[in-house]
Design an enzyme around this catalytic site. Structure first.
Site, PDB file in Angstrom:
ATOM      1  CE  LYS A  85       8.181   1.337 -60.439  1.00 49.12           C
ATOM      2  NZ  LYS A  85       8.837   1.947 -59.276  1.00 49.12           N
ATOM      3  N   GLY A 119      26.942  -0.417 -50.980  1.00 44.33           N
ATOM      4  CA  GLY A 119      26.602   0.524 -52.044  1.00 44.33           C
ATOM      5  C   GLY A 119      27.333   1.847 -51.867  1.00 44.33           C
ATOM      6  CG  PHE A 120      29.852   3.991 -54.438  1.00 44.98           C
ATOM      7  CD1 PHE A 120      30.040   2.733 -54.950  1.00 44.98           C
ATOM      8  CD2 PHE A 120      30.150   5.080 -55.232  1.00 44.98           C
ATOM      9  CE1 PHE A 120      30.488   2.548 -56.244  1.00 44.98           C
ATOM     10  CE2 PHE A 120      30.617   4.927 -56.539  1.00 44.98           C
ATOM     11  CZ  PHE A 120      30.786   3.647 -57.040  1.00 44.98           C
ATOM     12  N   GLY A 121      25.778   4.541 -53.889  1.00 49.09           N
ATOM     13  CA  GLY A 121      24.835   5.359 -54.644  1.00 49.09           C
ATOM     14  C   GLY A 121      24.110   6.349 -53.752  1.00 49.09           C
ATOM     15  CG  ASN A 122      20.882   9.608 -54.747  1.00 49.59           C
ATOM     16  OD1 ASN A 122      21.875  10.331 -54.638  1.00 49.59           O
ATOM     17  ND2 ASN A 122      19.715  10.044 -55.144  1.00 49.59           N
ATOM     18  CB  VAL A 123      19.991   4.475 -50.895  1.00 46.40           C
ATOM     19  CG1 VAL A 123      19.461   4.022 -49.544  1.00 46.40           C
ATOM     20  CG2 VAL A 123      18.856   4.604 -51.883  1.00 46.40           C
ATOM     21  CG  ASP A 157      11.860   2.850 -61.070  1.00 46.58           C
ATOM     22  OD1 ASP A 157      12.107   2.834 -59.866  1.00 46.58           O
ATOM     23  OD2 ASP A 157      11.870   1.808 -61.767  1.00 46.58           O
ATOM     24  CD1 TRP A 161      26.771  11.307 -50.183  1.00 45.47           C
ATOM     25  CD2 TRP A 161      24.662  11.732 -50.853  1.00 45.47           C
ATOM     26  NE1 TRP A 161      26.575  12.666 -50.125  1.00 45.47           N
ATOM     27  CE2 TRP A 161      25.295  12.959 -50.530  1.00 45.47           C
ATOM     28  CE3 TRP A 161      23.356  11.759 -51.311  1.00 45.47           C
ATOM     29  CZ2 TRP A 161      24.633  14.187 -50.639  1.00 45.47           C
ATOM     30  CZ3 TRP A 161      22.697  12.968 -51.426  1.00 45.47           C
ATOM     31  CH2 TRP A 161      23.340  14.164 -51.092  1.00 45.47           C
TER      32      TRP A 161
END
Lengths: 85, 448
Positions: free
Chosen positions: B128, B239-243, B168, B245
């Site tokens: 990381k 959530g309504f982010g990338n994941v 990230d 969605w």
């Protein structure tokens, strides 16, 4: 006191100890030293996180921080799919 | 807990050896709780100091980044790359640009990444990196100059077969582009040194959808262990982010009915199910950047519940896809009371340990993010394969490989997580499966 290099940070008497001096020298030897439960220690340590205006971790500058209902107040957030700037 | 004394003794050394790094201590402790008992009960791993070796980064690179802002003033930031473990392959893990970045927080994230990458079954080590640089309020030019300065320092240590950073928090497609551009200038090589690249210049199809799709593939297999299918199941998503969605898209496609999504302001309840143009609208909401899920309720006339979490609705499956520690003990009690069958984490560590203990006690199907959301890193691995062979895969090929990887992760969780009663402890299974692969490789390679 040089807390991080001192054995006191791992001692179960640390909070109530009357022997701790206030010099800048770390304590490396102590006859009263007793190892604190590491689990308890870790939980306590992570609560003493640096706060910026009451926020920690990613929330420090997230634009949703003031109204976000997703996070729990007591946890420090390092992962968030809703982080927005 | 059995072997608490041994765990405490190990942790004592970790704390003494890494003073002041409380976030890292906590991460190591959470793994040690499962792994030290496993080591004690498996002689093969005893006396080799395996955990001590895994908890020590192979290399930590810390460097100064000097750059000039638009006013011509010199700025100084600090850059990091934690090369944690390379027993399974080149170091792999994201770069984070955020003001909260410290050595401590990156060591925590790098340590987690080792086990997560191991679980994917791909040849990926763990790492990381990042900087305390905050992109907020910076112009495009400033971000480009910073990325160039960052890469000018780090390019010596990374490479397609050495260390492959990804994006990230604070590092998206734009930053990856600038970083890649500078790497190419400095080395005169067009290689797969970074993942998350643009589609036209080495990126992989399906990367944005990968995490969400992977969660659903994994959750489908969890249901099958109880003879259930996804068809007709009601799914609560946060959530309504990338994941989220990706998860909503795939769950709907596979016959489930997604009845909630949530945002920082509350959640929406759509009993008819979120499908078709409603899913497209989730993307539109992201682009509009309003960060309010209420917009969805206004557009489609569905119920909006402000300041609440979706776990209070009656459903069959919960997919927490938003934020760390979003699902607390009380929420877990709601989920159990409402007779949910399955909780599959889409975000990283969204359930608190109290909530997880309740799920395990109630014998609910529960999977940790390190297993069920591994689809993202899996497709990054597939991007590396495409770059190495200079041959881009079609969407269907990537999807097939993703399905295969999620299926293998699921099998490994069963192998190490199934108890005598037949209950599958996916958390234990994922922790041990991730550990065994790294530990076996370390033993094979001697004292590394």
């Amino acid at each position: 006191m040089n807390y991080n290099n001192s054995i006191c940070s791992s001692c179960r008497h640390e909070a109530s100890c009357t022997f701790i001096n206030h010099s800048n020298e770390p304590i490396l030897m102590c006859e009263e030293f007793e190892l604190e439960s590491v689990a308890k220690k870790i939980i306590a340590e992570t609560r003493v996180m640096e706060h910026v205006n009451g926020y920690t971790g990613l929330c420090i500058n997230c634009e949703n921080r003031e109204f976000c209902k997703l996070r729990s107040a007591e946890s420090v957030i390092w992962h968030c799919e809703e982080y927005a700037v | 807990m059995k072997y608490q004394k041994e765990v405490d003794s190990f942790m004592y050394d970790v704390i003494q050896h890494n003073p002041g790094e409380s976030i890292f201590h906590q991460a190591v402790y959470e793994v040690a709780e499962t792994i030290i008992p496993f080591i004690i009960e498996n002689p093969k791993y005893q006396g080799k100091k395996i955990m001590e070796r895994i908890a020590e980064p192979e290399r930590v690179i810390l460097f100064k980044i000097g750059w000039k802002d638009d006013k011509g003033e010199v700025q100084v930031n600090r850059g990091f790359r934690i090369e944690m473990n390379s027993c399974l392959g080149p170091y792999k893990g994201g770069l984070r640009f955020h003001s909260s970045v410290t050595l401590d927080s990156l060591k925590f994230l790098a340590f987690e990444q080792v086990f997560k990458n191991s679980l994917t079954t791909l040849s990926l080590g763990g790492g990381k990196g990042g900087s305390d640089f905050s992109p907020i309020g910076k112009t495009d030019d400033e971000i480009m100059r910073f990325c160039y300065a960052f890469m000018s320092e780090i390019y010596k240590y990374i490479g397609a077969d050495t260390d492959i950073p990804a994006g990230d928090i604070g590092v998206g497609g734009r930053e990856i582009g600038y970083l890649f551009g500078q790497y190419k200038k400095l080395t005169n090589q067009f290689t797969g040194v970074l993942t998350g690249k643009g589609l036209e210049w080495g990126g992989s199809l399906l990367r944005p959808e990968a995490t969400g799709f992977g969660v659903v593939y994994f959750m489908k297999q969890m249901l099958e262990t109880r003879g259930l299918s996804l068809k007709g199941k009601r799914v609560a998503v946060s959530g309504f982010g990338n994941v989220s969605w990706g998860a909503v898209t795939k769950a709907t496609e596979m016959g489930a009915k997604v009845i909630t999504i949530s945002g920082p302001d509350g959640y929406i309840y759509d009993p008819d199910g979120i499908s078709g143009e409603k899913i497209d609208y989730m993307l539109e909401m992201r682009f509009k950047n309003t960060d309010k899920v209420k917009d969805f309720a206004d557009k489609y006339g569905v119920e909006y519940i402000p300041n609440k979490k979706p776990w209070e609705v009656e459903a069959d499956i919960a997919l927490p896809c938003a934020i760390q520690n979003e699902l607390l003990k009380d929420d877990a009690e709601d989920i159990i009371r409402n007779n949910y069958i399955c909780v599959a984490e889409g975000a990283n560590m969204p359930c608190t340990s109290e909530a997880v203990h309740l799920f395990q006690k109630a014998k609910l199907l529960y999977s940790p993010g390190k297993a069920s959301n591994a689809g993202g890193v899996a497709v990054s691995g597939i991007e590396m394969v495409q770059n190495a062979s200079h041959y881009p895969y079609k969407k269907e090929e990537v999807d097939e490989r993703l399905k295969g990887i999620m299926s293998t992760i699921h099998s490994n969780c069963i192998k190490y997580g199934k108890d005598d009663t037949g209950y599958i402890d996916y958390l234990k299974g994922a922790n041990i499966a991730g550990f065994v692969k790294v530990a076996d490789a370390m033993l094979d390679q001697g004292i590394v």
